[in-house]
Scaffold this active site. Structure first.
Site, PDB file in Angstrom:
ATOM      1  N   CYS A 120      35.382  42.413  28.318  1.00 54.31           N
ATOM      2  CA  CYS A 120      34.193  42.218  27.507  1.00 54.31           C
ATOM      3  C   CYS A 120      34.346  40.898  26.765  1.00 54.31           C
ATOM      4  CB  CYS A 120      34.036  43.351  26.504  1.00 54.31           C
ATOM      5  SG  CYS A 120      34.209  44.964  27.263  1.00 54.31           S
ATOM      6  N   ARG A 148      31.797  37.201  30.961  1.00 48.82           N
ATOM      7  CA  ARG A 148      32.840  38.210  30.844  1.00 48.82           C
ATOM      8  C   ARG A 148      32.305  39.633  31.004  1.00 48.82           C
ATOM      9  NH1 ARG A 148      37.483  36.339  28.750  1.00 48.82           N
ATOM     10  NH2 ARG A 148      38.082  38.413  28.105  1.00 48.82           N
ATOM     11  N   TRP A 181      31.518  44.947  29.491  1.00 52.23           N
ATOM     12  CA  TRP A 181      31.696  45.312  30.896  1.00 52.23           C
ATOM     13  C   TRP A 181      32.306  46.706  30.872  1.00 52.23           C
ATOM     14  CZ3 TRP A 181      35.589  46.761  34.307  1.00 52.23           C
ATOM     15  CH2 TRP A 181      35.284  46.651  35.666  1.00 52.23           C
ATOM     16  N   ASN A 208      37.767  44.845  23.565  1.00 54.78           N
ATOM     17  CA  ASN A 208      37.873  44.438  24.969  1.00 54.78           C
ATOM     18  C   ASN A 208      39.201  44.973  25.469  1.00 54.78           C
ATOM     19  OD1 ASN A 208      38.006  43.064  27.413  1.00 54.78           O
ATOM     20  ND2 ASN A 208      38.714  41.165  26.465  1.00 54.78           N
ATOM     21  N   GLY A 209      39.184  45.784  26.547  1.00 53.38           N
ATOM     22  CA  GLY A 209      40.437  46.349  27.060  1.00 53.38           C
ATOM     23  C   GLY A 209      40.285  47.838  27.300  1.00 53.38           C
ATOM     24  N   GLU A 224      37.312  36.034  52.669  1.00 53.46           N
ATOM     25  CA  GLU A 224      36.649  35.408  51.534  1.00 53.46           C
ATOM     26  C   GLU A 224      35.130  35.348  51.758  1.00 53.46           C
ATOM     27  OE1 GLU A 224      37.257  34.816  48.621  1.00 53.46           O
ATOM     28  OE2 GLU A 224      35.875  33.260  47.955  1.00 53.46           O
ATOM     29  N   LYS A 275      32.367  37.129  49.264  1.00 50.96           N
ATOM     30  CA  LYS A 275      31.255  36.411  48.646  1.00 50.96           C
ATOM     31  C   LYS A 275      29.941  37.168  48.853  1.00 50.96           C
ATOM     32  CE  LYS A 275      32.895  34.448  46.477  1.00 50.96           C
ATOM     33  NZ  LYS A 275      34.260  34.261  46.274  1.00 50.96           N
ATOM     34  N   GLU A 284      29.844  40.448  46.781  1.00 48.63           N
ATOM     35  CA  GLU A 284      29.734  40.268  45.342  1.00 48.63           C
ATOM     36  C   GLU A 284      28.310  39.977  44.899  1.00 48.63           C
ATOM     37  OE1 GLU A 284      33.870  38.311  43.739  1.00 48.63           O
ATOM     38  OE2 GLU A 284      32.591  37.042  44.965  1.00 48.63           O
ATOM     39  N   HIS A 327      40.380  47.290  67.690  1.00 48.02           N
ATOM     40  CA  HIS A 327      41.200  48.442  67.292  1.00 48.02           C
ATOM     41  C   HIS A 327      40.446  49.344  66.320  1.00 48.02           C
ATOM     42  CE1 HIS A 327      44.760  46.980  69.360  1.00 48.02           C
ATOM     43  NE2 HIS A 327      44.450  45.777  68.909  1.00 48.02           N
ATOM     44  N   LYS A 353      33.320  37.979  35.164  1.00 45.17           N
ATOM     45  CA  LYS A 353      33.965  36.778  35.688  1.00 45.17           C
ATOM     46  C   LYS A 353      35.477  36.888  35.698  1.00 45.17           C
ATOM     47  CE  LYS A 353      34.427  32.648  37.247  1.00 45.17           C
ATOM     48  NZ  LYS A 353      34.237  32.472  38.697  1.00 45.17           N
TER      49      LYS A 353
END
Lengths: 612, 612
Positions: A2, A27, A73, A99-100, A485, A489, A492, A508, A607
């Site tokens: 957060c 955040r 968050w 935050n945490g 990657e 992307k 997300e 497979h 982020k």
């Protein structure tokens, strides 16, 4: 995960805090809230972005020169009004933002309920404010003293800020494993998860250390104590950061701006470190510890998310060029595995923010075991940068888009330099090949420019494929991590379920998914194993999958059978990821825009991930 | 990846070949075909399963005592009638069936077209039969001679069988990197990709070696020559296999039968190798090379698909218990990476079939580099079993369901024995802990029994979740590879896009996918990191994801917030994968059945992947 802001001074706190929260939305942005001390305690909080909070308080009285704010968050309890911070206890004195994660909240909550406390949210945070209230009440203690004693009973990670209606001249903050710093202005003080909320007021800051409690008043200034109640002198630093660098510069989204910055940021990552004229690659952090690297038994790379993918490319680079065995581990897995580490091993941590909690926990373990630790980080002065023995910044500048782009290519660039420098020291590649790679690396920024010119073509393809709900990404060798990657992307920012695979693994299992509704993104720019990847594409086409291929200019075989082809300049194989990832970033961006997603702040994400 | 059958003798070939193809359908079932020599050459072929071919030839004249047949898994060209095997040249003499990939087919095809050849399919195979025809015509050569010369010009992998209208007494076969064996009956001969097509006629077989061409006639019997045209003596072996073991034994599908066999197959994998009374774990293959294992610098596990997942569990086991660093690599990636290998490294290959082409290629590379290679294989006498220096069979019996289940738990059992045996030799765990693990391992089969009793409950959950098109699987530590395996199972047989992740990685991207349409399967049976995984579940619930959790009996926290919970018996942490994977197998099975999928023969897949 957060964002926290606090203010005490002579100006109106509300606007300073709200503006600060807007800057911290990278955040998390599930809900936002503010608490102001003025005669009493005024609290406003709301699910959704800071914008919603701003609208809500427009017609309310939020005057006052002491306050705290929060953008959330969610970890415990869904993102709604009642779970938004600040949280209060039962007697109406205290307000707290956090935050945490408080890991032992369930035990604490039961005990407090037995004492008669009632709770109005599903959060772990609310437990903490009740605990402080209880301790304050029992001993009739000062706020900072009650906070310190409460934190001694808490397990987990936190950065907090607290105010007390009955102590209208005091702002208290504390941290453990989540970032928090104090900004020191002209007879005013700020608290922030980073410096962006107050950078236009002051550049003088104090980073709190784990276990420190800060008590701030206009009379006595900033006072720091550790959990054992020993006073500690604050160490004031002056930051060199421009607030304007945080703006969008005319691009529709930060992500697009950051994609387009890559020719510059890749160059920045190489600046002063590479010269084909002098046939030289130098990383200062590496030079310092050159002996340990050269004698290294094994290199273990720990990272999460996008940084994990650049770590995988690092594995290919270092093993291929410098012939040192490399293992790449998810930081969260490494941490809980009692990993095999000796003093001849080197642990490299990769993190954009430098605050990734899982990665930090992994590093602390590695440090205990005597391994040397090296950081590849973007945020200067961040926790990981301060924790490591040595390291190299990627110098990509602030990355605001939640989906990492320029940080990824910056990380890969630094890993390439690292591999080249080690290869040189260990004589594992010829001088000619070294010189070829250095020269090619210098050409990468202009080749990225060239790829960015394909933007319109890529946008057209995005429109064609946007309605598929799933996707597979395939690559081999250096382009296998690029496939991972590319898939991440798309996941997300467009919420399309995309998955990356080494191309040969498809048969497979995953090939069962392929039909006319499954777009398959193939990167086929490798020279080695090219025949094999052509066969893999044939297998997809034979099952009516739609193929979108990234190929080198002039490629013929795949171009003939794929639905869409994006041509990129060729380069030496170890450098291909720096080129092949660019069209995948643009594709994801345009698909997300076509689908009307919030590109820079996708749902559920934050982020930097500062909880484990 | 295709199945090949051939027959020459005194009986009618058609029924023998069709029945043989039905037994080989586990190798692929995109199309089937047959060629019979009788006065002329009669060819029948059809897209779809062997059943369709059987129906097609019902009313045709297929009499004759020499013929070949094929069941296909498409690599070049989609699965339709014209791409089905056998393929013919232009002059109507030859018919050929092929398993593998001709990599240089494009070059050969151009050259042949310049010579006037016309082609009627998209396959690489057709090029080969034209090449043989051209060489035969040019030199007026015997069939076997033309085949041998043609194969000298071919790059790639193949097993083939060929007949020639003008040589009605000869059956020719050849192999390179794809399996082929000859069955020797009573004045009759068979060719097969494995022994199942002719096991009820003969158990005497000759395994062809790479580069060998077999020429079979009733007059001269079986003659073998290598590519250099040297005659080679056939090595005849007698197999010990029961055809009845290939039947379904009353279960609706092979997969379900194989899931239920696991208490027995896990026991079989341990039989004679473990004794808690004697406090002993012995693997014969390991004992032979104990010194090399004990002094090993690094162990590299190479595998594909499900075997790759058991390899990942092997990594956790060996590192955790025996403290030897382990790296797990996709065989296909390892092969093309110039891996770092020394004589102090050990490469372990894991493969159910023992014929996995990518894994074989990786082993050949490892062998060249001087590493010792060890096999963990199911099929006795398979290519990988013959290639390795030593190894341990898992003794799971034939696995017919394309989605591997009992082979997976067999592999994990053997890897557990390997780790325990090494830990004992290296004294890396205490005698007490060793004894505890051995005793717990002996209890695993009965605990698997117990889990199988949850079948009805699991079936009920499957009905509840079946309509979701996507899924995430989460786990930590030993249960992270289990999450990958659970996702692969669902993918393979239900075509639901499922993906596995280490639980903590979710918040670094994949959490963006989570909403009320995303079921999340969480395995939370670890004792370590249990708090963390509870937090991860909270994060999913906070975003309205649907949680289906595998927990230990009596678990309280997750049980309260998950949508569905499956309780399993607890065990020591290193052994949890053997239990936690069982409910995931059953879930996948029931979801696929609910969706009306062909569980034992999912689309696009083949049981063993013998092309790279």
């Amino acid at each position: 995960m957060c964002g926290i802001v606090g203010y005490i001074g002579h100006r109106q706190a509300d606007e300073l805090i709200i503006k600060g929260l807007e800057r911290l939305e990278y955040r998390g942005y599930d809900s936002a809230g503010i608490a102001i001390i003025n005669n009493g305690l005024a609290i406003f909080k709301k699910a959704g972005k800071v914008k919603a909070l701003r609208k809500m308080i427009k017609t309310s009285d939020t005057s006052g020169t002491l306050g705290i704010g929060h953008t959330r968050w969610a970890t415990h309890g869904e993102p709604n009004d009642k779970n938004a911070h600040p949280h209060m206890g039962n007697n109406g004195r205290l307000a707290l933002v956090h935050n945490g994660i408080i890991e032992n909240y369930a035990v604490l909550k039961s005990a407090l309920m037995a004492e008669g406390h009632t709770f109005s949210s599903d959060t772990d945070t609310e437990v903490l404010v009740h605990l402080i209230e209880e301790i304050q009440k029992e001993g009739n203690l000062a706020l900072e003293e009650a906070v310190r004693l409460a934190l001694n009973r808490v397990e987990g990670a936190y950065a907090i800020a607290v105010v007390d209606r009955n102590n209208p001249g005091i702002l208290v903050g504390a941290r453990k494993q989540s970032p928090l710093l104090v900004g020191i202005g002209d007879n005013e003080f700020f608290i922030g998860s980073d410096a962006s909320p107050f950078l236009d007021s002051t550049k003088r800051v104090v980073y709190l250390e784990d276990g420190q409690v800060a008590c701030i008043s206009l009379e006595k200034g900033l006072q720091l104590r550790n959990t054992a109640n020993e006073e500690q002198p604050p160490f004031i630093q002056t930051l060199d950061l421009q607030i304007e660098a945080l703006e969008k510069e005319g691009y529709e989204h930060f992500m697009l701006k950051e994609i387009y910055e890559q020719p510059k940021t890749i160059l920045d990552a190489m600046r002063g470190r590479i010269s084909s004229k002098e046939s030289r690659v130098t990383l200062r952090g590496l030079e310092e510890y050159a002996n340990r690297f050269v004698r290294a038994n094994r290199i273990i790379i720990v990272a999460c998310g996008t940084s994990y993918h650049s770590g995988l490319i690092g594995e290919y680079l270092i093993e291929d060029l410098a012939r040192i065995p490399v293992e790449v581990e998810y930081a969260s897995e490494f941490r809980y595995r009692n990993p095999i580490l000796s003093e001849r091993d080197i642990v490299i941590a990769i993190s954009q923010s430098g605050e990734t909690a899982d990665t930090m926990a992994a590093l602390e373990l590695a440090k205990q075991k005597g391994a040397m630790i090296y950081g590849i980080v973007n945020s200067v002065g961040s926790s990981i940068a301060r924790l490591t023995d040595a390291g190299s910044y990627i110098h990509a500048g602030p990355e605001i888009g939640v989906a990492s782009t320029k940080a990824f290519t910056g990380q890969v660039t630094v890993l390439t330099l690292l591999a080249l420098s080690l290869a040189r020291k260990l004589s594992t590649i010829s001088n000619t090949y070294f010189q070829t790679l250095v020269r090619e690396l210098e050409l990468i920024p202009s080749k990225v420019e060239e790829i960015l010119k394909e933007n319109d073509h890529i946008k057209y393809i995005a429109k064609e494929v946007k309605d598929h709900h799933n996707a597979l990404y395939l690559g081999r060798g250096y382009n296998f991590p690029v496939a991972l990657e590319g898939a991440l992307k798309l996941k997300e920012i467009s919420y399309v379920h995309a998955e990356g695979y080494p191309a040969a693994e498809m048969k497979h299992g995953p090939i069962a998914l392929i039909d006319e509704n499954m777009p398959v993104y193939v990167t086929a720019t490798n020279k080695s194993a090219y025949d094999k990847i052509v066969s893999n594409v044939q297998e997809v086409v034979a099952r009516k999958g739609r193929v979108i291929a990234i190929v080198n200019k002039g490629e013929k075989l795949i171009a003939k059978i794929a639905d869409h082809v994006i041509e990129i300049p060729s380069t030496e194989e170890p450098l291909t990821p720096l080129l092949s990832v660019i069209p995948l970033q643009l594709l994801s961006y345009h698909i997300a825009v076509e689908l009307g997603r919030n590109v820079d702040q996708p749902r559920n994400l934050a982020k930097s991930v500062t909880v484990e």
